[in-house]
Design an enzyme around this catalytic site. Structure first.
Site, PDB file in Angstrom:
ATOM      1  N   LYS A 116      33.684   0.076  15.928  1.00 58.84           N
ATOM      2  CA  LYS A 116      34.216  -0.822  16.954  1.00 58.84           C
ATOM      3  C   LYS A 116      34.795   0.023  18.064  1.00 58.84           C
ATOM      4  O   LYS A 116      35.198   1.175  17.843  1.00 58.84           O
ATOM      5  CB  LYS A 116      35.310  -1.713  16.366  1.00 58.84           C
ATOM      6  CG  LYS A 116      35.457  -3.033  17.091  1.00 58.84           C
ATOM      7  CD  LYS A 116      34.374  -4.013  16.696  1.00 58.84           C
ATOM      8  CE  LYS A 116      34.506  -5.327  17.410  1.00 58.84           C
ATOM      9  NZ  LYS A 116      33.612  -6.342  16.831  1.00 58.84           N
TER      10      LYS A 116
HETATM   11  P1  NAD Z   1      35.473 -14.224  24.470  1.00 58.72           P
HETATM   12  O1  NAD Z   1      36.215 -13.248  25.305  1.00 58.72           O
HETATM   13  O2  NAD Z   1      34.163 -14.720  24.942  1.00 58.72           O
HETATM   14  O3  NAD Z   1      36.410 -15.510  24.217  1.00 58.72           O
HETATM   15  C1  NAD Z   1      37.694 -15.423  23.673  1.00 58.72           C
HETATM   16  C2  NAD Z   1      38.335 -16.784  23.767  1.00 58.72           C
HETATM   17  O4  NAD Z   1      39.607 -16.747  23.104  1.00 58.72           O
HETATM   18  C3  NAD Z   1      38.620 -17.233  25.207  1.00 58.72           C
HETATM   19  O5  NAD Z   1      38.419 -18.631  25.325  1.00 58.72           O
HETATM   20  C4  NAD Z   1      40.097 -16.895  25.367  1.00 58.72           C
HETATM   21  O6  NAD Z   1      40.735 -17.700  26.369  1.00 58.72           O
HETATM   22  C5  NAD Z   1      40.596 -17.247  23.985  1.00 58.72           C
HETATM   23  N1  NAD Z   1      41.887 -16.630  23.667  1.00 58.72           N
HETATM   24  C6  NAD Z   1      42.292 -15.359  23.926  1.00 58.72           C
HETATM   25  N2  NAD Z   1      43.567 -15.203  23.512  1.00 58.72           N
HETATM   26  C7  NAD Z   1      43.949 -16.384  22.979  1.00 58.72           C
HETATM   27  C8  NAD Z   1      45.148 -16.856  22.395  1.00 58.72           C
HETATM   28  N3  NAD Z   1      46.219 -16.057  22.282  1.00 58.72           N
HETATM   29  N4  NAD Z   1      45.183 -18.144  21.946  1.00 58.72           N
HETATM   30  C9  NAD Z   1      44.104 -18.948  22.067  1.00 58.72           C
HETATM   31  N5  NAD Z   1      42.944 -18.573  22.623  1.00 58.72           N
HETATM   32  C10 NAD Z   1      42.878 -17.304  23.074  1.00 58.72           C
HETATM   33  O7  NAD Z   1      35.385 -13.568  23.027  1.00 58.72           O
HETATM   34  P2  NAD Z   1      34.314 -13.884  21.888  1.00 58.72           P
HETATM   35  O8  NAD Z   1      33.181 -12.935  22.049  1.00 58.72           O
HETATM   36  O9  NAD Z   1      34.081 -15.346  21.831  1.00 58.72           O
HETATM   37  O10 NAD Z   1      35.122 -13.389  20.601  1.00 58.72           O
HETATM   38  C11 NAD Z   1      36.046 -14.225  19.936  1.00 58.72           C
HETATM   39  C12 NAD Z   1      36.289 -13.692  18.532  1.00 58.72           C
HETATM   40  O11 NAD Z   1      35.038 -13.667  17.840  1.00 58.72           O
HETATM   41  C13 NAD Z   1      36.838 -12.275  18.438  1.00 58.72           C
HETATM   42  O12 NAD Z   1      37.653 -12.162  17.306  1.00 58.72           O
HETATM   43  C14 NAD Z   1      35.595 -11.435  18.249  1.00 58.72           C
HETATM   44  O13 NAD Z   1      35.873 -10.195  17.603  1.00 58.72           O
HETATM   45  C15 NAD Z   1      34.807 -12.356  17.344  1.00 58.72           C
HETATM   46  N6  NAD Z   1      33.369 -12.072  17.325  1.00 58.72           N
HETATM   47  C16 NAD Z   1      32.633 -12.103  18.454  1.00 58.72           C
HETATM   48  C17 NAD Z   1      31.259 -11.848  18.386  1.00 58.72           C
HETATM   49  C18 NAD Z   1      30.366 -11.943  19.600  1.00 58.72           C
HETATM   50  O14 NAD Z   1      29.134 -11.824  19.429  1.00 58.72           O
HETATM   51  N7  NAD Z   1      30.875 -12.185  20.786  1.00 58.72           N
HETATM   52  C19 NAD Z   1      30.674 -11.521  17.149  1.00 58.72           C
HETATM   53  C20 NAD Z   1      31.453 -11.508  16.005  1.00 58.72           C
HETATM   54  C21 NAD Z   1      32.803 -11.792  16.103  1.00 58.72           C
END
Ligand code: NAD
Length: 424
Positions: A116
């Site tokens: 990561k």
């Molecule tokens: P992103 O940046 O697209 O979206 C994050 C979302 O979370 C946004 O809507 C943001 O406003 C919200 N957020 C941030 N802080 C917050 C808080 N304190 N309270 C409530 N909402 C909050 O990110 P993403 O890619 O959707 O990733 C989200 C999660 O999923 C992370 O934990 C990431 O590690 C995990 N993840 C993502 C992927 C991927 O392919 N993008 C894959 C596996 C896991």
């Protein structure tokens, strides 16, 4: 001056994500009496890198941004893992996320280890030009670490396919055309069809598998999703398509709620134009704290780590929690949730759809042969479905939680790999 770290609002300093990750690993290792040498190898990252990136800002001043890359394990293959841009990113969090990638890839059966990366910055206050310069500086600093056969980044929170395009381009400038060095790229630059919705799609698929196993009817179920970014918005949209009622969603600005069900597509359009859910007027307002403890069938935390912790775990009322985010439940909260009889589909299973489609992007890049979205789904669905079934069976075999069953499944594969390598 270095970019100042902002503590994550819900990330209580007492809950170290890395400690949470290790606590689960050791709990699963205890169940199968894992040999100490496997514990030692898997409980510390192989490599931990900190890079300082001096970058000129738009106003002519220079700021030094701190970046990280942690390679947790390469036992199963080149390390794979996203890059996070957030003001609260620190080494502890990146180490945890790297470990989760190792277990996730091993569980699903991909030929990858886990890694990561992250840069401490707030992408919302940085211009596109600044983000591009920072990303290119990070790529140059890690040029000898990244590689299609060594370490392959992808998007995570705060990064997207545009950022992946800059990594691909900067790396290819140095070493020549290498699309397989990074996944989650735009389609025009060797990205894969179906990669953008892939993680949310996997969350939907595992949720539907759990619904089926529990004998529930989708049309009778109410779901709330915390986090309305890539993972949360796609999970909400695709679950609504399956007939599940999406009653609440939230982002960092707060949430919206409707007992009749939200119009998820309209919300996606609103966030695209507005930048966040703030000000959306076709539903009632709800705070993130309220959303997590609503009376619900299914809760999908899809934002950040440790949002469910000992301070609110007792108040969670959902019957099923599907972890879209990595580490949204602290290890201390796990036992409280378990005592309440709530079923958790753990992160390393529920959100593995993203890395599964990333794997097919990498395969396509290396072959120079590209699949349709339908072909991608046909290849990825059995992988996710099989992983779910194996974890469900392991849970029954050991009489443990889905989370520990998922870790056991991953650890057994990793231990076999370490043993076969024979490098002791
Ligand atoms: P992103 O940046 O697209 O979206 C994050 C979302 O979370 C946004 O809507 C943001 O406003 C919200 N957020 C941030 N802080 C917050 C808080 N304190 N309270 C409530 N909402 C909050 O990110 P993403 O890619 O959707 O990733 C989200 C999660 O999923 C992370 O934990 C990431 O590690 C995990 N993840 C993502 C992927 C991927 O392919 N993008 C894959 C596996 C896991």
């Amino acid at each position: 001056m270095a970019e100042v770290k902002t503590p994550m609002s819900s990330k209580d300093q007492k809950h170290s994500p890395f400690e949470s990750m290790l606590a689960r690993f050791h709990a699963a290792a205890d169940i199968i009496n894992l040999d100490q040498r496997f514990r030692d190898v898997l409980s510390a990252p192989e490599r931990t890198m900190i890079v300082n990136l001096p970058v000129k800002l738009d106003d002519g001043t220079t700021r030094v941004f701190e970046g990280y890359r942690v390679i947790h394990s390469t036992v199963m293959g080149p390390s794979k893992g996203g890059i996070r841009f957030a003001p609260f990113v620190d080494l502890d969090e990146v180490k945890a996320l790297a470990g989760w990638m190792t277990f996730k890839c091993a569980l699903v059966g991909l030929p990858y280890g886990g890694a990561k990366g992250g840069i401490t910055l707030n992408p919302k206050v940085r211009s596109e030009d600044e983000l591009e310069r920072i990303t290119r500086a990070y790529t140059r600093a890690l040029k000898d670490v990244f590689g299609e056969d060594s370490d392959i980044p992808a998007p995570d929170m705060g990064t997207n396919n545009r950022v992946m395009a800059w990594i691909f381009h900067e790396y290819s400038r140095i070493f020549g055309y290498t699309p397989g060095v990074v996944t989650g790229k735009p389609l025009h630059l060797g990205g894969s069809k179906g990669r953008v919705p892939a993680t949310g799609w996997g969350v939907m698929l595992t949720t539907m598998k759990a619904i089926e196993r529990l004998g529930w009817k989708p049309s009778e179920l109410r779901v709330a999703v915390q986090g309305f970014g890539n993972v949360g918005s796609w999970a909400a949209k695709l679950l609504q398509d399956q007939g599940v009622k999406v009653v609440a969603v939230s982002d960092h600005t707060g949430g919206v709620y409707s007992d009749e069900g939200l119009n998820v597509r309209e919300l996606v359009r609103y966030v695209k134009g507005n930048g966040s859910l703030a000000g959306y007027s076709n539903a009632s307002s709800i705070t993130n704290a309220e959303l997590l403890t609503m009376d619900l069938d299914i809760l999908i935390p899809a934002a950040i780590e440790n949002v469910i912790n000992p301070s609110n775990a007792n108040d969670v009322k959902a019957k099923l929690i599907v972890e879209g985010a990595n580490g949204p439940i602290s290890s201390e909260a796990d036992s409280i949730i378990q005592e309440k009889g709530i079923l958790i589909i753990p992160d390393i299973l529920a959100n593995a759809g993203g890395v599964t489609v990333s794997y097919f992007e990498w395969v396509q890049n290396r072959r120079g042969h590209y699949y349709s979205e339908e072909e991608i789904r046909e290849k990825a669905a059995p992988i996710m479905s099989d992983a779910f079934d194996r974890v469900w069976d392991k849970r029954e075999k050991h009489g443990c939680t889905m989370r520990l069953a998922a870790y056991i499944e991953a650890i057994e594969r990793l231990a076999t790999g370490i043993d076969l390598e024979g490098n002791f």
